[in-house]
Design a protein around this motif. Sequence first.
Motif, PDB file in Angstrom:
ATOM      1  N   ASN A   1       0.695  -1.248  -0.155  1.00 59.98           N
ATOM      2  CA  ASN A   1      -0.076   0.135   0.006  1.00 59.98           C
ATOM      3  C   ASN A   1       0.926   1.337   0.064  1.00 59.98           C
ATOM      4  OD1 ASN A   1      -2.461  -1.478   0.109  1.00 59.98           O
ATOM      5  ND2 ASN A   1      -2.296  -1.745   2.372  1.00 59.98           N
ATOM      6  N   THR A   2       0.682   2.444  -0.623  1.00 56.59           N
ATOM      7  CA  THR A   2       1.171   3.419  -0.848  1.00 56.59           C
ATOM      8  C   THR A   2       0.508   4.849  -0.674  1.00 56.59           C
ATOM      9  OG1 THR A   2       0.469   3.630  -3.449  1.00 56.59           O
ATOM     10  CG2 THR A   2       2.682   2.494  -2.854  1.00 56.59           C
ATOM     11  N   ASN A   3       1.324   5.603  -0.110  1.00 54.42           N
ATOM     12  CA  ASN A   3       0.811   6.879   0.202  1.00 54.42           C
ATOM     13  C   ASN A   3       1.755   8.038  -0.265  1.00 54.42           C
ATOM     14  OD1 ASN A   3      -2.101   6.689   1.659  1.00 54.42           O
ATOM     15  ND2 ASN A   3      -0.606   5.232   2.416  1.00 54.42           N
ATOM     16  N   TYR A   4       1.257   9.096  -0.536  1.00 49.22           N
ATOM     17  CA  TYR A   4       2.183  10.187  -1.012  1.00 49.22           C
ATOM     18  C   TYR A   4       1.672  11.760  -0.567  1.00 49.22           C
ATOM     19  CZ  TYR A   4       3.274   6.728  -4.708  1.00 49.22           C
ATOM     20  OH  TYR A   4       3.344   5.694  -5.282  1.00 49.22           O
ATOM     21  N   ALA A   5       2.818  12.462  -0.334  1.00 47.57           N
ATOM     22  CA  ALA A   5       2.419  13.798   0.158  1.00 47.57           C
ATOM     23  C   ALA A   5       1.681  14.299  -1.303  1.00 47.57           C
ATOM     24  CB  ALA A   5       3.480  14.402   0.498  1.00 47.57           C
ATOM     25  N   ASP A   6       0.818  15.451  -0.842  1.00 51.40           N
ATOM     26  CA  ASP A   6       0.046  16.134  -1.953  1.00 51.40           C
ATOM     27  C   ASP A   6       1.013  16.870  -3.027  1.00 51.40           C
ATOM     28  OD1 ASP A   6      -2.680  17.136   0.185  1.00 51.40           O
ATOM     29  OD2 ASP A   6      -2.251  15.255  -0.886  1.00 51.40           O
ATOM     30  N   SER A   7       2.240  17.062  -2.754  1.00 52.55           N
ATOM     31  CA  SER A   7       2.965  17.849  -3.366  1.00 52.55           C
ATOM     32  C   SER A   7       3.891  17.031  -4.472  1.00 52.55           C
ATOM     33  CB  SER A   7       4.232  18.368  -2.507  1.00 52.55           C
ATOM     34  OG  SER A   7       4.753  17.466  -1.794  1.00 52.55           O
ATOM     35  N   VAL A   8       3.714  15.569  -4.310  1.00 56.61           N
ATOM     36  CA  VAL A   8       4.331  14.854  -5.114  1.00 56.61           C
ATOM     37  C   VAL A   8       3.338  13.744  -5.880  1.00 56.61           C
ATOM     38  CG1 VAL A   8       6.536  15.112  -3.924  1.00 56.61           C
ATOM     39  CG2 VAL A   8       4.964  13.158  -3.546  1.00 56.61           C
ATOM     40  N   LYS A   9       2.114  13.736  -5.227  1.00 54.22           N
ATOM     41  CA  LYS A   9       1.030  12.740  -6.020  1.00 54.22           C
ATOM     42  C   LYS A   9       0.933  13.121  -7.456  1.00 54.22           C
ATOM     43  CE  LYS A   9      -2.038  12.407  -2.872  1.00 54.22           C
ATOM     44  NZ  LYS A   9      -3.093  12.522  -1.996  1.00 54.22           N
ATOM     45  N   GLY A  10       1.133  11.844  -7.982  1.00 51.21           N
ATOM     46  CA  GLY A  10       0.921  11.886  -9.468  1.00 51.21           C
ATOM     47  C   GLY A  10       2.437  12.114 -10.332  1.00 51.21           C
ATOM     48  N   ARG A  11       3.077  12.499  -9.605  1.00 48.51           N
ATOM     49  CA  ARG A  11       4.554  12.714 -10.436  1.00 48.51           C
ATOM     50  C   ARG A  11       5.439  11.498  -9.640  1.00 48.51           C
ATOM     51  NH1 ARG A  11       7.339  17.072  -9.108  1.00 48.51           N
ATOM     52  NH2 ARG A  11       6.311  17.542  -7.083  1.00 48.51           N
ATOM     53  N   PHE A  12       5.529  11.230  -8.475  1.00 52.94           N
ATOM     54  CA  PHE A  12       6.500  10.159  -7.798  1.00 52.94           C
ATOM     55  C   PHE A  12       5.671   8.959  -7.608  1.00 52.94           C
ATOM     56  CE2 PHE A  12       9.328  13.321  -5.321  1.00 52.94           C
ATOM     57  CZ  PHE A  12       9.475  14.180  -6.759  1.00 52.94           C
ATOM     58  N   THR A  13       6.534   7.715  -7.824  1.00 51.70           N
ATOM     59  CA  THR A  13       5.874   6.506  -7.456  1.00 51.70           C
ATOM     60  C   THR A  13       7.021   5.862  -6.530  1.00 51.70           C
ATOM     61  OG1 THR A  13       4.893   6.499  -9.636  1.00 51.70           O
ATOM     62  CG2 THR A  13       5.141   4.284  -8.494  1.00 51.70           C
ATOM     63  N   ILE A  14       6.577   5.175  -5.279  1.00 52.39           N
ATOM     64  CA  ILE A  14       7.534   4.426  -4.585  1.00 52.39           C
ATOM     65  C   ILE A  14       7.128   3.068  -4.879  1.00 52.39           C
ATOM     66  CG2 ILE A  14       5.607   4.521  -2.576  1.00 52.39           C
ATOM     67  CD1 ILE A  14       7.870   4.886  -0.458  1.00 52.39           C
ATOM     68  N   SER A  15       8.060   2.436  -4.697  1.00 54.84           N
ATOM     69  CA  SER A  15       7.958   0.742  -5.055  1.00 54.84           C
ATOM     70  C   SER A  15       9.025  -0.062  -4.163  1.00 54.84           C
ATOM     71  CB  SER A  15       8.003   0.252  -6.265  1.00 54.84           C
ATOM     72  OG  SER A  15       9.334   0.743  -6.743  1.00 54.84           O
ATOM     73  N   ARG A  16       8.770  -1.225  -3.808  1.00 52.17           N
ATOM     74  CA  ARG A  16       9.816  -2.249  -3.055  1.00 52.17           C
ATOM     75  C   ARG A  16       9.845  -3.507  -3.745  1.00 52.17           C
ATOM     76  NH1 ARG A  16       7.451  -2.395   2.595  1.00 52.17           N
ATOM     77  NH2 ARG A  16       9.016  -3.967   2.949  1.00 52.17           N
ATOM     78  N   ASP A  17      11.151  -4.118  -3.633  1.00 51.51           N
ATOM     79  CA  ASP A  17      11.421  -5.358  -4.147  1.00 51.51           C
ATOM     80  C   ASP A  17      12.286  -6.025  -2.945  1.00 51.51           C
ATOM     81  OD1 ASP A  17      13.384  -6.890  -7.071  1.00 51.51           O
ATOM     82  OD2 ASP A  17      12.529  -7.785  -4.909  1.00 51.51           O
TER      83      ASP A  17
END
Length: 120
Positions: free
Chosen positions: A56-72
Amino acid sequence: QVQLVESGGGQVQPGGSLKLSCVASGSIFSINDVRWYRQAPGKQREWVASVSRGGNTNYADSVKGRFTISRDDAKLTFYLQMNSLKSEDTAGYYCNGLVVTMERVTRSFWGQGTQVTVSS
């Protein structure tokens, strides 16, 4: 002991992209939430994005739609893909992980940071 090491920072023009990586190593049983923070000169450190162990991911409003967090988790590596970068994204970026150690102790660990500069 546990270490988190970030990489991938650099200088990029506005509108460009960078992908940050955070590699965890050491006495690790598992890693729960992973978060990216950033700190610009003269400003407080601010949360950017987080990803839970379940994805599950969450983003600050300032980066939402531009940044993507992921994990391996197989590689103990965590990523922050940053697109459409703006000058206000310029900051040191830090990885933070909630780590369960091999001794089954849960602790928060920080990386040393990687600098992102967005400038023409």
